[in-house]
Design a protein around this motif. Sequence first.
Motif, PDB file in Angstrom:
ATOM      1  N   PHE A   9      16.199  -8.894  11.699  1.00 34.89           N
ATOM      2  CA  PHE A   9      16.313  -8.183  12.966  1.00 34.89           C
ATOM      3  C   PHE A   9      14.913  -7.947  13.516  1.00 34.89           C
ATOM      4  O   PHE A   9      14.065  -7.343  12.852  1.00 34.89           O
ATOM      5  N   GLU A  10      14.669  -8.455  14.713  1.00 40.03           N
ATOM      6  CA  GLU A  10      13.337  -8.420  15.323  1.00 40.03           C
ATOM      7  C   GLU A  10      13.134  -7.126  16.110  1.00 40.03           C
ATOM      8  O   GLU A  10      13.967  -6.754  16.943  1.00 40.03           O
ATOM      9  N   LEU A  11      11.997  -6.465  15.835  1.00 40.72           N
ATOM     10  CA  LEU A  11      11.637  -5.235  16.543  1.00 40.72           C
ATOM     11  C   LEU A  11      10.531  -5.462  17.565  1.00 40.72           C
ATOM     12  O   LEU A  11      10.150  -4.549  18.281  1.00 40.72           O
ATOM     13  N   GLY A  12      10.003  -6.684  17.613  1.00 41.08           N
ATOM     14  CA  GLY A  12       8.889  -6.982  18.503  1.00 41.08           C
ATOM     15  C   GLY A  12       7.561  -6.736  17.815  1.00 41.08           C
ATOM     16  O   GLY A  12       7.485  -6.098  16.752  1.00 41.08           O
ATOM     17  N   ASP A  13       6.482  -7.232  18.412  1.00 37.12           N
ATOM     18  CA  ASP A  13       5.126  -7.049  17.860  1.00 37.12           C
ATOM     19  C   ASP A  13       5.028  -7.562  16.425  1.00 37.12           C
ATOM     20  O   ASP A  13       4.309  -6.994  15.598  1.00 37.12           O
ATOM     21  N   ASP A  14       5.770  -8.646  16.112  1.00 36.29           N
ATOM     22  CA  ASP A  14       5.730  -9.264  14.782  1.00 36.29           C
ATOM     23  C   ASP A  14       6.172  -8.290  13.692  1.00 36.29           C
ATOM     24  O   ASP A  14       5.627  -8.267  12.588  1.00 36.29           O
ATOM     25  N   ARG A  15       7.162  -7.480  14.009  1.00 38.52           N
ATOM     26  CA  ARG A  15       7.726  -6.533  13.050  1.00 38.52           C
ATOM     27  C   ARG A  15       9.233  -6.788  12.933  1.00 38.52           C
ATOM     28  O   ARG A  15       9.904  -7.017  13.937  1.00 38.52           O
ATOM     29  N   ARG A  16       9.720  -6.720  11.687  1.00 39.38           N
ATOM     30  CA  ARG A  16      11.112  -7.065  11.442  1.00 39.38           C
ATOM     31  C   ARG A  16      11.763  -6.091  10.464  1.00 39.38           C
ATOM     32  O   ARG A  16      11.122  -5.593   9.535  1.00 39.38           O
ATOM     33  N   LEU A  17      13.055  -5.849  10.686  1.00 41.66           N
ATOM     34  CA  LEU A  17      13.926  -5.221   9.694  1.00 41.66           C
ATOM     35  C   LEU A  17      14.648  -6.347   8.966  1.00 41.66           C
ATOM     36  O   LEU A  17      15.085  -7.312   9.599  1.00 41.66           O
ATOM     37  N   VAL A  18      14.764  -6.239   7.668  1.00 41.19           N
ATOM     38  CA  VAL A  18      15.380  -7.289   6.873  1.00 41.19           C
ATOM     39  C   VAL A  18      16.530  -6.699   6.061  1.00 41.19           C
ATOM     40  O   VAL A  18      16.335  -5.745   5.298  1.00 41.19           O
ATOM     41  N   ASP A  19      17.709  -7.244   6.251  1.00 41.97           N
ATOM     42  CA  ASP A  19      18.903  -6.818   5.523  1.00 41.97           C
ATOM     43  C   ASP A  19      19.109  -7.792   4.369  1.00 41.97           C
ATOM     44  O   ASP A  19      19.498  -8.947   4.577  1.00 41.97           O
ATOM     45  N   LEU A  20      18.839  -7.329   3.144  1.00 40.70           N
ATOM     46  CA  LEU A  20      18.938  -8.196   1.971  1.00 40.70           C
ATOM     47  C   LEU A  20      20.365  -8.213   1.421  1.00 40.70           C
ATOM     48  O   LEU A  20      21.130  -7.268   1.620  1.00 40.70           O
ATOM     49  N   PRO A  21      20.733  -9.275   0.711  1.00 36.58           N
ATOM     50  CA  PRO A  21      22.087  -9.360   0.149  1.00 36.58           C
ATOM     51  C   PRO A  21      22.394  -8.168  -0.760  1.00 36.58           C
ATOM     52  O   PRO A  21      21.575  -7.776  -1.595  1.00 36.58           O
ATOM     53  N   GLY A  22      23.566  -7.592  -0.593  1.00 33.53           N
ATOM     54  CA  GLY A  22      23.989  -6.533  -1.496  1.00 33.53           C
ATOM     55  C   GLY A  22      24.209  -7.091  -2.886  1.00 33.53           C
ATOM     56  O   GLY A  22      24.613  -8.241  -3.048  1.00 33.53           O
ATOM     57  N   TYR A  23      23.944  -6.295  -3.895  1.00 31.22           N
ATOM     58  CA  TYR A  23      24.078  -6.782  -5.268  1.00 31.22           C
ATOM     59  C   TYR A  23      25.082  -5.925  -6.041  1.00 31.22           C
ATOM     60  O   TYR A  23      25.362  -4.792  -5.681  1.00 31.22           O
ATOM     61  N   GLY A  24      25.627  -6.522  -7.105  1.00 29.32           N
ATOM     62  CA  GLY A  24      26.508  -5.777  -7.985  1.00 29.32           C
ATOM     63  C   GLY A  24      27.983  -5.849  -7.635  1.00 29.32           C
ATOM     64  O   GLY A  24      28.793  -5.184  -8.271  1.00 29.32           O
ATOM     65  N   TYR A  25      28.338  -6.649  -6.648  1.00 33.65           N
ATOM     66  CA  TYR A  25      29.751  -6.742  -6.291  1.00 33.65           C
ATOM     67  C   TYR A  25      30.411  -7.812  -7.148  1.00 33.65           C
ATOM     68  O   TYR A  25      30.017  -8.974  -7.116  1.00 33.65           O
ATOM     69  N   ALA A  26      31.412  -7.447  -7.917  1.00 27.63           N
ATOM     70  CA  ALA A  26      31.975  -8.326  -8.945  1.00 27.63           C
ATOM     71  C   ALA A  26      32.946  -9.371  -8.398  1.00 27.63           C
ATOM     72  O   ALA A  26      33.122 -10.423  -8.991  1.00 27.63           O
ATOM     73  N   LYS A  27      33.602  -9.098  -7.265  1.00 27.93           N
ATOM     74  CA  LYS A  27      34.687  -9.971  -6.812  1.00 27.93           C
ATOM     75  C   LYS A  27      34.185 -11.142  -5.969  1.00 27.93           C
ATOM     76  O   LYS A  27      34.665 -11.401  -4.876  1.00 27.93           O
ATOM     77  N   VAL A  28      33.183 -11.828  -6.504  1.00 30.13           N
ATOM     78  CA  VAL A  28      32.712 -13.073  -5.900  1.00 30.13           C
ATOM     79  C   VAL A  28      32.501 -14.057  -7.047  1.00 30.13           C
ATOM     80  O   VAL A  28      32.330 -13.655  -8.197  1.00 30.13           O
ATOM     81  N   PRO A  29      32.509 -15.354  -6.766  1.00 30.10           N
ATOM     82  CA  PRO A  29      32.259 -16.324  -7.831  1.00 30.10           C
ATOM     83  C   PRO A  29      30.909 -16.086  -8.500  1.00 30.10           C
ATOM     84  O   PRO A  29      29.941 -15.678  -7.852  1.00 30.10           O
ATOM     85  N   GLU A  30      30.856 -16.365  -9.788  1.00 27.95           N
ATOM     86  CA  GLU A  30      29.625 -16.143 -10.556  1.00 27.95           C
ATOM     87  C   GLU A  30      28.442 -16.887  -9.954  1.00 27.95           C
ATOM     88  O   GLU A  30      27.335 -16.355  -9.848  1.00 27.95           O
ATOM     89  N   GLN A  31      28.651 -18.119  -9.527  1.00 23.95           N
ATOM     90  CA  GLN A  31      27.562 -18.901  -8.955  1.00 23.95           C
ATOM     91  C   GLN A  31      27.052 -18.270  -7.659  1.00 23.95           C
ATOM     92  O   GLN A  31      25.851 -18.265  -7.385  1.00 23.95           O
ATOM     93  N   THR A  32      27.973 -17.737  -6.867  1.00 22.37           N
ATOM     94  CA  THR A  32      27.576 -17.068  -5.631  1.00 22.37           C
ATOM     95  C   THR A  32      26.709 -15.865  -5.935  1.00 22.37           C
ATOM     96  O   THR A  32      25.666 -15.649  -5.293  1.00 22.37           O
ATOM     97  N   ARG A  33      27.121 -15.074  -6.915  1.00 22.38           N
ATOM     98  CA  ARG A  33      26.341 -13.896  -7.278  1.00 22.38           C
ATOM     99  C   ARG A  33      24.956 -14.280  -7.773  1.00 22.38           C
ATOM    100  O   ARG A  33      23.955 -13.640  -7.433  1.00 22.38           O
TER     101      ARG A  33
END
Length: 204
Positions: free
Chosen positions: A69-93
């Motif tokens: 997410f761009e805030l302008g002036d070369d500054r960004r918010l970054v939303d990283l992948p959530g971790y610890g959720y079990a109900k996804v394939p092992e390879q995906t996790r």
Amino acid sequence: MTDPNRYARVDFGGSVARLAQLPPDTGREVAFAGRSNAGKSSALNAVTGRRGLARVGKTPGRTQLINLFELGDDRRLVDLPGYGYAKVPEQTRRNWERLLASYLEQRQSLVGVVLILDSRRGLTSLDWQLVELLQPTGAALHGILTKADKLSRGQAAKALESVRGELGRAGVDATLQLFSATHGQGIDDLHGLLDEWYGWADIP
């Protein structure tokens, strides 16, 4: 003085599945990270005042890519992948975890990480893994204990002191606060910290 509108003007900058797809490693980035269902998307929406910015749903684990997410002036918010959720394939996790670790270890423009912690759970083993990954990078760490409205004032204070004590005993330098996206608690404090990290604190 903090200008909340600065964060409301954020623009979606895309999603990436590999570090090579990230924008040039310049400027300043602040990453939001946390265990799935700890309230990361709600925190991002509250900070920006944009209800639909990050997807919120009853099914945790929606953030499968790095979202920028761009805030302008070369500054960004970054939303990283959530971790610890079990109900996804092992390879995906594994892919999520590898992407998360690589970003934290290699991104030079990362100035700070906002670690999302459910105030009712405190630090989990997965949170500790992220904290340990972050330590060699020099990036600042700030923990927000979300869903504080679900605890009494005394319980919330106790939860905050518990996490502070755990981090202190481990020699981890971090700041902490209580937060409730539902009640707007802690948003102004977080804006102030983000202003410092982005270098906006002294700009009128």
